[in-house]
Scaffold this motif. Structure first.
Motif, PDB file in Angstrom:
ATOM      1  N   GLY A  31       0.788  -1.232   0.000  1.00  0.00           N
ATOM      2  CA  GLY A  31       0.000   0.000   0.000  1.00  0.00           C
ATOM      3  C   GLY A  31       0.812   1.269   0.000  1.00  0.00           C
ATOM      4  N   ASP A  32       2.117   1.179  -0.218  1.00  0.00           N
ATOM      5  CA  ASP A  32       2.998   2.345  -0.207  1.00  0.00           C
ATOM      6  C   ASP A  32       3.220   2.844  -1.634  1.00  0.00           C
ATOM      7  N   PRO A  33       2.787   4.064  -1.964  1.00  0.00           N
ATOM      8  CA  PRO A  33       2.978   4.589  -3.323  1.00  0.00           C
ATOM      9  C   PRO A  33       4.431   4.558  -3.781  1.00  0.00           C
ATOM     10  N   ALA A  34       5.376   4.660  -2.834  1.00  0.00           N
ATOM     11  CA  ALA A  34       6.794   4.659  -3.201  1.00  0.00           C
ATOM     12  C   ALA A  34       7.223   3.325  -3.818  1.00  0.00           C
ATOM     13  N   LEU A  39       8.205   2.900 -12.424  1.00  0.00           N
ATOM     14  CA  LEU A  39       7.576   2.042 -13.420  1.00  0.00           C
ATOM     15  C   LEU A  39       7.316   2.844 -14.693  1.00  0.00           C
ATOM     16  N   PRO A  40       7.138   2.200 -15.829  1.00  0.00           N
ATOM     17  CA  PRO A  40       6.868   2.935 -17.068  1.00  0.00           C
ATOM     18  C   PRO A  40       5.630   3.821 -16.945  1.00  0.00           C
ATOM     19  N   GLN A  41       5.708   4.991 -17.528  1.00  0.00           N
ATOM     20  CA  GLN A  41       4.557   5.885 -17.519  1.00  0.00           C
ATOM     21  C   GLN A  41       3.493   5.349 -18.465  1.00  0.00           C
ATOM     22  N   ALA A  42       2.263   5.330 -17.986  1.00  0.00           N
ATOM     23  CA  ALA A  42       1.155   4.818 -18.794  1.00  0.00           C
ATOM     24  C   ALA A  42      -0.124   5.513 -18.381  1.00  0.00           C
ATOM     25  N   SER A  43      -1.078   5.546 -19.288  1.00  0.00           N
ATOM     26  CA  SER A  43      -2.355   6.184 -18.978  1.00  0.00           C
ATOM     27  C   SER A  43      -3.264   5.272 -18.185  1.00  0.00           C
ATOM     28  N   CYS A  44      -2.908   3.977 -18.117  1.00  0.00           N
ATOM     29  CA  CYS A  44      -3.810   3.028 -17.485  1.00  0.00           C
ATOM     30  C   CYS A  44      -3.038   1.902 -16.798  1.00  0.00           C
ATOM     31  N   ALA A  45      -3.575   1.432 -15.679  1.00  0.00           N
ATOM     32  CA  ALA A  45      -3.075   0.245 -14.995  1.00  0.00           C
ATOM     33  C   ALA A  45      -4.249  -0.698 -14.785  1.00  0.00           C
ATOM     34  N   LEU A  46      -3.983  -1.985 -14.874  1.00  0.00           N
ATOM     35  CA  LEU A  46      -5.016  -2.992 -14.618  1.00  0.00           C
ATOM     36  C   LEU A  46      -4.566  -3.901 -13.498  1.00  0.00           C
ATOM     37  N   ILE A  47      -5.347  -3.931 -12.423  1.00  0.00           N
ATOM     38  CA  ILE A  47      -5.110  -4.859 -11.318  1.00  0.00           C
ATOM     39  C   ILE A  47      -5.892  -6.133 -11.602  1.00  0.00           C
ATOM     40  N   VAL A  48      -5.200  -7.270 -11.585  1.00  0.00           N
ATOM     41  CA  VAL A  48      -5.853  -8.560 -11.731  1.00  0.00           C
ATOM     42  C   VAL A  48      -5.808  -9.258 -10.378  1.00  0.00           C
ATOM     43  N   SER A  49      -6.975  -9.599  -9.850  1.00  0.00           N
ATOM     44  CA  SER A  49      -7.032 -10.250  -8.545  1.00  0.00           C
ATOM     45  C   SER A  49      -8.099 -11.344  -8.588  1.00  0.00           C
ATOM     46  N   ASN A  50      -8.492 -11.843  -7.422  1.00  0.00           N
ATOM     47  CA  ASN A  50      -9.566 -12.841  -7.382  1.00  0.00           C
ATOM     48  C   ASN A  50     -10.565 -12.515  -6.289  1.00  0.00           C
ATOM     49  N   LEU A  65      -1.467   3.140  -6.274  1.00  0.00           N
ATOM     50  CA  LEU A  65      -1.189   3.376  -7.698  1.00  0.00           C
ATOM     51  C   LEU A  65      -1.739   4.712  -8.192  1.00  0.00           C
ATOM     52  N   LYS A  66      -2.679   5.275  -7.450  1.00  0.00           N
ATOM     53  CA  LYS A  66      -3.362   6.491  -7.910  1.00  0.00           C
ATOM     54  C   LYS A  66      -2.415   7.633  -8.260  1.00  0.00           C
ATOM     55  N   PRO A  67      -1.324   7.877  -7.491  1.00  0.00           N
ATOM     56  CA  PRO A  67      -0.408   8.965  -7.869  1.00  0.00           C
ATOM     57  C   PRO A  67       0.350   8.705  -9.168  1.00  0.00           C
ATOM     58  N   HIS A  68       0.342   7.457  -9.652  1.00  0.00           N
ATOM     59  CA  HIS A  68       1.186   7.080 -10.789  1.00  0.00           C
ATOM     60  C   HIS A  68       0.420   6.846 -12.090  1.00  0.00           C
ATOM     61  N   PHE A  69      -0.877   6.527 -11.994  1.00  0.00           N
ATOM     62  CA  PHE A  69      -1.647   6.183 -13.185  1.00  0.00           C
ATOM     63  C   PHE A  69      -2.985   6.933 -13.188  1.00  0.00           C
ATOM     64  N   GLU A  98     -12.049  -3.922 -23.920  1.00  0.00           N
ATOM     65  CA  GLU A  98     -13.217  -3.058 -23.714  1.00  0.00           C
ATOM     66  C   GLU A  98     -12.809  -1.636 -23.356  1.00  0.00           C
ATOM     67  N   ASN A  99     -11.637  -1.485 -22.720  1.00  0.00           N
ATOM     68  CA  ASN A  99     -11.160  -0.168 -22.304  1.00  0.00           C
ATOM     69  C   ASN A  99     -10.089   0.386 -23.247  1.00  0.00           C
ATOM     70  N   ALA A 100      -9.918  -0.267 -24.401  1.00  0.00           N
ATOM     71  CA  ALA A 100      -8.960   0.187 -25.411  1.00  0.00           C
ATOM     72  C   ALA A 100      -7.579   0.428 -24.814  1.00  0.00           C
ATOM     73  N   CYS A 101      -7.142  -0.490 -23.968  1.00  0.00           N
ATOM     74  CA  CYS A 101      -5.833  -0.360 -23.335  1.00  0.00           C
ATOM     75  C   CYS A 101      -4.725  -0.531 -24.368  1.00  0.00           C
ATOM     76  N   ASP A 102      -3.723   0.335 -24.293  1.00  0.00           N
ATOM     77  CA  ASP A 102      -2.634   0.270 -25.266  1.00  0.00           C
ATOM     78  C   ASP A 102      -1.485  -0.575 -24.729  1.00  0.00           C
ATOM     79  N   ARG A 103      -0.403  -0.643 -25.500  1.00  0.00           N
ATOM     80  CA  ARG A 103       0.698  -1.544 -25.133  1.00  0.00           C
ATOM     81  C   ARG A 103       1.569  -0.999 -24.007  1.00  0.00           C
ATOM     82  N   LYS A 104       1.295   0.220 -23.530  1.00  0.00           N
ATOM     83  CA  LYS A 104       2.012   0.732 -22.361  1.00  0.00           C
ATOM     84  C   LYS A 104       1.294   0.417 -21.053  1.00  0.00           C
ATOM     85  N   THR A 105       0.085  -0.094 -21.148  1.00  0.00           N
ATOM     86  CA  THR A 105      -0.686  -0.439 -19.960  1.00  0.00           C
ATOM     87  C   THR A 105       0.108  -1.402 -19.072  1.00  0.00           C
ATOM     88  N   VAL A 106       0.124  -1.131 -17.763  1.00  0.00           N
ATOM     89  CA  VAL A 106       0.842  -1.979 -16.813  1.00  0.00           C
ATOM     90  C   VAL A 106      -0.158  -2.859 -16.068  1.00  0.00           C
TER      91      VAL A 106
END
Length: 371
Positions: A31-34, A39-50, A65-69, A98-106
């Motif tokens: 939970g630490d933004p630091a 990480l690479p700059q990107a307009s979008c991040a996707l968290i995959v969980s269960n 992640l909010k300060p970074h993406f 569905e969200n038109a994520c590009d190849r920079k998406t992390v």
């Protein structure tokens, strides 16, 4: 390891030239933004969980992640080895497309080995490769599956047979998340820790024997040491053999028997670590029958596995020809070549070798080691 060392991050480096990265081991880093700086700059991040992990930790990760993406997406997969398949993998691709994520998406893998493997495979496949980060939340994932770049899904005919080698940008092992780990999952993770002793470091094996009660109790200092040493051994092996053309296969000690158990019972009936724990005992017996080690080491491995809460006798997969069923399932193992099953064996304490074994001897071990 002294408890005060937990105040600073512990790092293990995977040396793979331009694909090198660090494994960070500490408390509170999820939970630490630091933790996500650089990480690479990107307009979008996707968290995959269960469905088990997301309610516990997804909000923390989203906030970090909010300060970074600018945009953070979440996909929640069904929980369990039985869902480690193509249909579930498509859920990740659905959100990306569905969200038109590009190849920079992390992508961020927030979960255990199943989530990590599927997220890594999705990252390797989407647009032929997007970056991803491992945030493992089980002990097994922290010491094994999140490290080294193996990604895969299961097939009804074989475990982890469809996948890719694809390295993460970094691995974040937060010790605090292990506090919510059920005892059975903790024991499953201990199997992957125990395996490092017989194949690489008997001094570490002795340390586990001495400190097992502390590990089972969730002692943070003991877990930090066990995770770090496990990652150091795996990093050393992966750094020499990234794509498992030789040396890296020793990390599969116990897995040939274990994968047969998992697929033979139906994925999810036994946890992966339970299959590995039992498989190590069977592989140790096979090593002893070949004259590579003595029975005293077999008994040490069996005793430690049993103390860790792991099964040490294999299940009966076929009441008519149990050994034949095991052999049939092991033919699909990735280490098999030209129909010949090869096993990771202990050739001496702290050292492993891979070799083919006469079928009659394998049958005798299966018959002796199954309930």
């Amino acid at each position: 390891m002294q408890a005060n060392t937990l105040t600073a991050q512990s790092q293990v480096h995977i040396n793979l030239a331009e694909r090198s990265y660090a494994i960070h081991i500490s408390r509170g880093i999820l939970g630490d933004p630091a933790s996500y700086q650089g990480l690479p700059q990107a307009s979008c991040a996707l968290i995959v969980s269960n469905t088990t992990v997301a309610p516990l930790y997804a909000a923390q990760l989203q906030a970090a992640l909010k300060p970074h993406f600018p945009k953070i997406l979440l996909v929640t997969l069904p929980d369990g080895e039985v869902y480690k398949n193509w249909q579930t993998l498509q859920l990740i691709f659905d959100v990306l497309l569905e969200n038109a994520c590009d190849r920079k998406t992390v992508l961020f893998a927030l979960g255990g080995g199943v989530v990590g493997d599927m997220t890594g495979f999705a990252a390797a496949s989407y647009m032929r490769g997007v970056p991803f980060v491992q945030v493992p939340t089980t002990l097994l994932a922290q010491v094994d599956s999140s490290v080294g770049g193996k990604t895969a899904i299961n097939h009804p005919l074989g475990k982890n047979m469809i996948g890719a080698f694809y390295q993460p940008l970094r691995v974040l092992c937060d010790l605090d998340v292990l506090k919510t780990l059920p005892p059975r999952e903790l024991s499953a993770g201990l199997a992957e820790i125990i395996k490092y002793g017989p194949i690489a470091d008997m001094e570490f094996f002795a340390w586990i024997e001495t400190n097992l009660d502390a590990l089972l109790a969730g002692d943070a200092a003991a877990l930090a040491h066990a995770i770090r040493r496990s990652c150091e051994i795996k990093a050393w092996v992966v750094g020499q053999d990234e794509r498992e053309s030789g040396l890296r296969a020793i990390l599969n000690f116990g897995h040939t028997f274990g994968h047969a158990i998992e697929s033979g019972l139906g994925y999810g009936e036994w946890l992966h670590g339970e299959g590995v724990g039992c498989g190590m005992v069977m592989a140790a017996h096979l090593s002893e029958r070949l004259g590579l080690i003595d029975m005293a080491l077999v008994e040490r491995i069996t005793r430690l596995s049993e103390r860790a809460g792991l099964p040490v006798r294999g299940p009966v997969l076929d009441p008519v020809d149990n050994a034949g069923r095991y052999l049939e399932l092991m033919q699909v193992d990735k280490k098999a070549e030209a129909g010949e099953i090869r096993f990771v064996l202990i050739d001496k304490p702290g050292s492993a070798v891979m070799r083919a074994v006469p079928e009659a001897m394998v049958r005798s071990v299966i018959d002796a080691c199954c309930a």
